[in-house]
Design a protein around this motif. Structure first.
Motif, PDB file in Angstrom:
ATOM      1  N   ILE A   1      17.773 -17.894  53.346  1.00 61.92           N
ATOM      2  CA  ILE A   1      18.603 -18.880  52.658  1.00 61.92           C
ATOM      3  C   ILE A   1      17.817 -19.400  51.457  1.00 61.92           C
ATOM      4  N   GLY A   2      18.495 -19.637  50.339  1.00 62.28           N
ATOM      5  CA  GLY A   2      17.813 -20.197  49.174  1.00 62.28           C
ATOM      6  C   GLY A   2      18.475 -19.776  47.882  1.00 62.28           C
ATOM      7  N   GLU A   3      17.761 -20.004  46.776  1.00 58.15           N
ATOM      8  CA  GLU A   3      18.255 -19.642  45.454  1.00 58.15           C
ATOM      9  C   GLU A   3      17.425 -18.497  44.905  1.00 58.15           C
ATOM     10  N   TYR A   4      18.105 -17.540  44.293  1.00 55.56           N
ATOM     11  CA  TYR A   4      17.456 -16.353  43.759  1.00 55.56           C
ATOM     12  C   TYR A   4      18.008 -16.058  42.372  1.00 55.56           C
ATOM     13  N   GLN A   5      17.245 -15.307  41.586  1.00 56.39           N
ATOM     14  CA  GLN A   5      17.692 -14.841  40.272  1.00 56.39           C
ATOM     15  C   GLN A   5      17.856 -13.336  40.349  1.00 56.39           C
ATOM     16  N   VAL A   6      19.007 -12.837  39.909  1.00 60.64           N
ATOM     17  CA  VAL A   6      19.231 -11.403  39.822  1.00 60.64           C
ATOM     18  C   VAL A   6      19.640 -11.082  38.394  1.00 60.64           C
ATOM     19  N   GLN A   7      19.414  -9.832  38.001  1.00 62.55           N
ATOM     20  CA  GLN A   7      19.768  -9.400  36.663  1.00 62.55           C
ATOM     21  C   GLN A   7      20.975  -8.477  36.750  1.00 62.55           C
ATOM     22  N   VAL A   8      21.948  -8.717  35.868  1.00 67.31           N
ATOM     23  CA  VAL A   8      23.137  -7.880  35.790  1.00 67.31           C
ATOM     24  C   VAL A   8      23.142  -7.225  34.413  1.00 67.31           C
ATOM     25  N   ARG A   9      23.060  -5.894  34.388  1.00 68.30           N
ATOM     26  CA  ARG A   9      23.096  -5.156  33.124  1.00 68.30           C
ATOM     27  C   ARG A   9      24.550  -4.950  32.720  1.00 68.30           C
ATOM     28  N   LEU A  10      24.958  -5.577  31.628  1.00 64.40           N
ATOM     29  CA  LEU A  10      26.351  -5.527  31.181  1.00 64.40           C
ATOM     30  C   LEU A  10      26.570  -4.482  30.095  1.00 64.40           C
ATOM     31  N   HIS A  11      25.548  -4.237  29.318  1.00 62.94           N
ATOM     32  CA  HIS A  11      25.621  -3.337  28.169  1.00 62.94           C
ATOM     33  C   HIS A  11      24.187  -2.851  27.978  1.00 62.94           C
ATOM     34  N   GLU A  12      23.978  -1.796  27.234  1.00 61.26           N
ATOM     35  CA  GLU A  12      22.599  -1.322  27.092  1.00 61.26           C
ATOM     36  C   GLU A  12      21.700  -2.339  26.399  1.00 61.26           C
ATOM     37  N   ASP A  13      22.271  -3.277  25.631  1.00 65.21           N
ATOM     38  CA  ASP A  13      21.483  -4.294  24.942  1.00 65.21           C
ATOM     39  C   ASP A  13      21.631  -5.694  25.537  1.00 65.21           C
TER      40      ASP A  13
ATOM     41  N   ARG B   1      26.116  -1.205  40.951  1.00 64.12           N
ATOM     42  CA  ARG B   1      24.961  -0.444  40.473  1.00 64.12           C
ATOM     43  C   ARG B   1      24.331  -1.079  39.241  1.00 64.12           C
ATOM     44  N   LYS B   2      25.005  -2.049  38.632  1.00 63.50           N
ATOM     45  CA  LYS B   2      24.468  -2.731  37.450  1.00 63.50           C
ATOM     46  C   LYS B   2      23.673  -3.979  37.835  1.00 63.50           C
ATOM     47  N   ILE B   3      23.657  -4.308  39.133  1.00 62.87           N
ATOM     48  CA  ILE B   3      22.956  -5.506  39.603  1.00 62.87           C
ATOM     49  C   ILE B   3      21.567  -5.105  40.080  1.00 62.87           C
ATOM     50  N   GLU B   4      20.545  -5.776  39.553  1.00 64.61           N
ATOM     51  CA  GLU B   4      19.162  -5.490  39.931  1.00 64.61           C
ATOM     52  C   GLU B   4      18.576  -6.701  40.644  1.00 64.61           C
ATOM     53  N   VAL B   5      18.190  -6.495  41.910  1.00 59.29           N
ATOM     54  CA  VAL B   5      17.579  -7.547  42.719  1.00 59.29           C
ATOM     55  C   VAL B   5      16.092  -7.223  42.819  1.00 59.29           C
ATOM     56  N   GLY B   6      15.238  -8.157  42.382  1.00 60.53           N
ATOM     57  CA  GLY B   6      13.796  -7.906  42.390  1.00 60.53           C
ATOM     58  C   GLY B   6      13.247  -7.687  43.790  1.00 60.53           C
ATOM     59  N   GLN B   7      13.356  -8.676  44.631  1.00 57.14           N
ATOM     60  CA  GLN B   7      12.910  -8.608  46.022  1.00 57.14           C
ATOM     61  C   GLN B   7      14.138  -8.670  46.917  1.00 57.14           C
TER      62      GLN B   7
ATOM     63  N   ALA C   1      30.301  -8.184  25.838  1.00 54.10           N
ATOM     64  CA  ALA C   1      29.209  -8.249  26.812  1.00 54.10           C
ATOM     65  C   ALA C   1      28.514  -9.611  26.758  1.00 54.10           C
ATOM     66  N   LYS C   2      28.334 -10.144  25.558  1.00 51.83           N
ATOM     67  CA  LYS C   2      27.690 -11.459  25.419  1.00 51.83           C
ATOM     68  C   LYS C   2      28.580 -12.559  26.000  1.00 51.83           C
ATOM     69  N   ALA C   3      29.892 -12.438  25.815  1.00 57.20           N
ATOM     70  CA  ALA C   3      30.821 -13.426  26.382  1.00 57.20           C
ATOM     71  C   ALA C   3      30.773 -13.380  27.907  1.00 57.20           C
ATOM     72  N   VAL C   4      30.749 -12.175  28.470  1.00 56.41           N
ATOM     73  CA  VAL C   4      30.657 -12.034  29.925  1.00 56.41           C
ATOM     74  C   VAL C   4      29.326 -12.587  30.413  1.00 56.41           C
ATOM     75  N   ARG C   5      28.232 -12.307  29.682  1.00 55.50           N
ATOM     76  CA  ARG C   5      26.916 -12.829  30.061  1.00 55.50           C
ATOM     77  C   ARG C   5      26.931 -14.352  30.107  1.00 55.50           C
ATOM     78  N   ASP C   6      27.517 -14.989  29.089  1.00 53.64           N
ATOM     79  CA  ASP C   6      27.565 -16.449  29.050  1.00 53.64           C
ATOM     80  C   ASP C   6      28.364 -17.010  30.221  1.00 53.64           C
ATOM     81  N   SER C   7      29.473 -16.350  30.582  1.00 56.05           N
ATOM     82  CA  SER C   7      30.274 -16.842  31.702  1.00 56.05           C
ATOM     83  C   SER C   7      29.529 -16.660  33.025  1.00 56.05           C
ATOM     84  N   LEU C   8      28.778 -15.563  33.173  1.00 57.81           N
ATOM     85  CA  LEU C   8      28.018 -15.338  34.407  1.00 57.81           C
ATOM     86  C   LEU C   8      26.869 -16.329  34.546  1.00 57.81           C
ATOM     87  N   GLN C   9      26.207 -16.649  33.437  1.00 62.97           N
ATOM     88  CA  GLN C   9      25.049 -17.532  33.481  1.00 62.97           C
ATOM     89  C   GLN C   9      25.435 -19.006  33.539  1.00 62.97           C
TER      90      GLN C   9
END
Length: 150
Positions: A125-137, A114-120, A66-74
């Motif tokens: 057009i523009g840049e946004y930050q979204v959170q992807v839950r990969l593992h419970e931690d 379903r693991k992707i959380e979009v705040g607003q 999960a940490k390896a996937v997180r690093d590749s996504l970020q």
């Protein structure tokens, strides 16, 4: 209090296969009508085992993976191309499905929408930050660039 088996992930409550106790109104008015849970019974253990087995096959196996996937996504932003008006407003909104498809198209891992959380809602057009839950931690903060199609 109602005892239910979750069939889908519910943020703040649990994952599929979890047995939860919630207030009757929450169960009757929200979880059951949307198909997010089913009533608990003694004979439902087989269903719980089946849900957990399916979840285990889909989820990322270990914390290190999960940490390896997180690093590749970020590491690089995800580009989503959409139709937009002259003022930069979108015709509709960017959905979690669009983001998941853009991640896969960019060579990233297959991410469940379903693991992707979009705040607003993303409606311009523009840049946004979204959170992807990969593992419970582990969760990844992914930069999403929304660009107009030609």
């Amino acid at each position: 209090m109602a005892k239910l088996i979750l069939t889908h992930e519910v943020t703040g409550l649990g994952a599929p296969g979890d047995v939860v106790e919630v207030k009757d109104g929450y169960a009757r008015n929200y979880l059951l009508p949307r198909g997010l849970a089913t009533a608990w019974s003694k004979g439902a253990q087989k269903q719980i085992d089946q849900i957990r087995k399916a979840r285990k096959s889909r989820e990322i196996a270990s914390l290190d993976d999960a940490k390896a996937v997180r690093d590749s996504l970020q590491s690089k932003p995800v580009v989503v191309t959409v139709k937009a008006g002259a003022s930069g407003r979108l015709f509709g909104a960017v959905s979690t499905t669009d983001i998941a498809e853009a991640i896969a198209a960019a060579g990233g891992p297959s991410v469940d929408k379903r693991k992707i959380e979009v705040g607003q809602p993303i409606k311009a057009i523009g840049e946004y930050q979204v959170q992807v839950r990969l593992h419970e931690d582990v969760a990844a903060q992914v930069d999403v660039q929304v660009v107009p199609s030609a």
